[in-house]
Design a protein around this motif. Structure first.
Motif, PDB file in Angstrom:
ATOM      1  N   THR A  13      -1.339   3.599  -5.808  1.00 40.67           N
ATOM      2  CA  THR A  13      -1.034   2.533  -4.855  1.00 40.67           C
ATOM      3  C   THR A  13       0.208   1.721  -5.213  1.00 40.67           C
ATOM      4  O   THR A  13       0.557   0.794  -4.479  1.00 40.67           O
ATOM      5  N   VAL A  16       2.713   1.271  -2.438  1.00 39.54           N
ATOM      6  CA  VAL A  16       2.228   0.314  -1.439  1.00 39.54           C
ATOM      7  C   VAL A  16       2.342  -1.106  -1.980  1.00 39.54           C
ATOM      8  O   VAL A  16       2.665  -2.041  -1.239  1.00 39.54           O
ATOM      9  N   TYR A  20       4.070  -3.773   0.173  1.00 38.12           N
ATOM     10  CA  TYR A  20       3.251  -4.857   0.711  1.00 38.12           C
ATOM     11  C   TYR A  20       3.689  -6.226   0.192  1.00 38.12           C
ATOM     12  O   TYR A  20       3.557  -7.228   0.900  1.00 38.12           O
ATOM     13  N   GLU A 109      -0.491   2.389   5.775  1.00 42.81           N
ATOM     14  CA  GLU A 109      -0.187   2.776   4.401  1.00 42.81           C
ATOM     15  C   GLU A 109      -1.418   3.317   3.682  1.00 42.81           C
ATOM     16  O   GLU A 109      -1.337   4.303   2.940  1.00 42.81           O
ATOM     17  N   THR A 110      -2.557   2.664   3.888  1.00 41.73           N
ATOM     18  CA  THR A 110      -3.798   3.143   3.273  1.00 41.73           C
ATOM     19  C   THR A 110      -4.179   4.501   3.836  1.00 41.73           C
ATOM     20  O   THR A 110      -4.628   5.389   3.105  1.00 41.73           O
ATOM     21  N   ASP A 136      -4.942  -2.067  -1.933  1.00 44.50           N
ATOM     22  CA  ASP A 136      -3.916  -2.247  -0.906  1.00 44.50           C
ATOM     23  C   ASP A 136      -4.055  -3.593  -0.210  1.00 44.50           C
ATOM     24  O   ASP A 136      -3.068  -4.300   0.014  1.00 44.50           O
ATOM     25  N   TRP A 140      -1.474  -6.992  -0.063  1.00 44.78           N
ATOM     26  CA  TRP A 140      -1.022  -7.625   1.185  1.00 44.78           C
ATOM     27  C   TRP A 140      -1.318  -9.123   1.173  1.00 44.78           C
ATOM     28  O   TRP A 140      -0.478  -9.937   1.566  1.00 44.78           O
ATOM     29  N   ILE A 172       7.220   5.609   4.919  1.00 50.82           N
ATOM     30  CA  ILE A 172       5.935   6.322   4.921  1.00 50.82           C
ATOM     31  C   ILE A 172       6.059   7.655   5.650  1.00 50.82           C
ATOM     32  O   ILE A 172       5.550   8.683   5.201  1.00 50.82           O
TER      33      ILE A 172
END
Length: 236
Positions: A13, A16, A20, A109-110, A136, A140, A172
């Motif tokens: 992650t 991300v 994020y 994204e997840t 994730d 955020w 992405i």
């Protein structure tokens, strides 16, 4: 929380996390700019947790939009998540109460990570998926709170800052293109969207066109599902 799964999910992650923090901070800046402090940023990211939906929410709050308008616009902009959910049915099976959180937390994204990431040997796959989703969202929330706090302290112009979300979507898409040998689903999605935009864009507007194009994409992919899965098995 399974620490082993959490430790395995964190490296996956990290991209991300970087994204994020940036776009979460952009959201926090924008929200602070219209008069809502970090507390609002925290609870919006905790309970709504929809990047593009929250960016839209800033504009709707600034315009004092009605609840009906908010509901309709949120449905239109997040309609794509119906497509995501269909492809995650098997992955979320058997997750118990965590399934509801997985559905809630299925951001772009997840979804990209869950579609491609594999649990390491010795790590429970369900715990691994749950850890990815949880990490994730924590990224955020952190980014949005930092942005709102910074926006209250620093005189930062928010003009054009919402492009951060578009930039992340592009990254992405490129990563997903590189990760898979077969590009037919992506090509079908692009072609259908362009055709719908050319035919329906001027008549119905881009938001309505988006719903139609997503519906057509779902129908096409469902119709070709057996053939696509057969090709995937052969390639493996």
């Amino acid at each position: 929380m399974d620490r082993k799964a959490l430790a395995a999910a964190f490296p996956v992650t990290v991209p991300v996390l970087m994204g994020y923090l940036a776009i979460g901070m952009a959201f926090g800046f924008m929200l602070q700019d219209i008069g809502y402090n970090f507390i609002w940023a925290f609870f919006m990211s905790l309970t709504i947790y929809a990047g593009s939906g929250q960016y839209l929410g800033v504009s709707l709050l600034a315009a004092a939009a009605s609840l009906g308008t908010v509901a309709l616009m949120t449905l239109l902009i997040n309609f794509r998540h119906l497509v995501y959910g269909l492809s995650m049915l098997e992955k979320f099976r058997g997750m118990g109460w965590r399934k509801f959180y997985m559905i809630f937390s299925l951001t772009d994204e997840t979804y990209a990570l869950l579609s491609s990431a594999q649990a390491p040997v010795g790590v429970n796959p369900k715990n691994f998926y749950f850890a990815i989703a949880l990490l994730d969202q924590s990224y955020w929330i952190l980014g949005s709170v930092i942005g709102a706090v910074a926006g209250a302290v620093l005189p930062i112009s928010t003009e054009g800052i919402d492009f951060a979300m578009t930039a992340l979507f592009v990254v992405i898409a490129v990563d997903q293109w590189k990760a898979y040998a077969r590009h037919l689903p992506a090509l079908l999605g692009g072609i259908v969207t362009i055709v719908c935009l050319m035919i329906l864009g001027q008549v119905f507007g881009q938001q309505q066109m988006l719903i139609v194009s997503l519906a057509v994409i779902v129908v096409v992919l469902l119709a070709l599902r057996d053939r696509l899965e057969e090709k995937e098995e052969k390639s493996c």
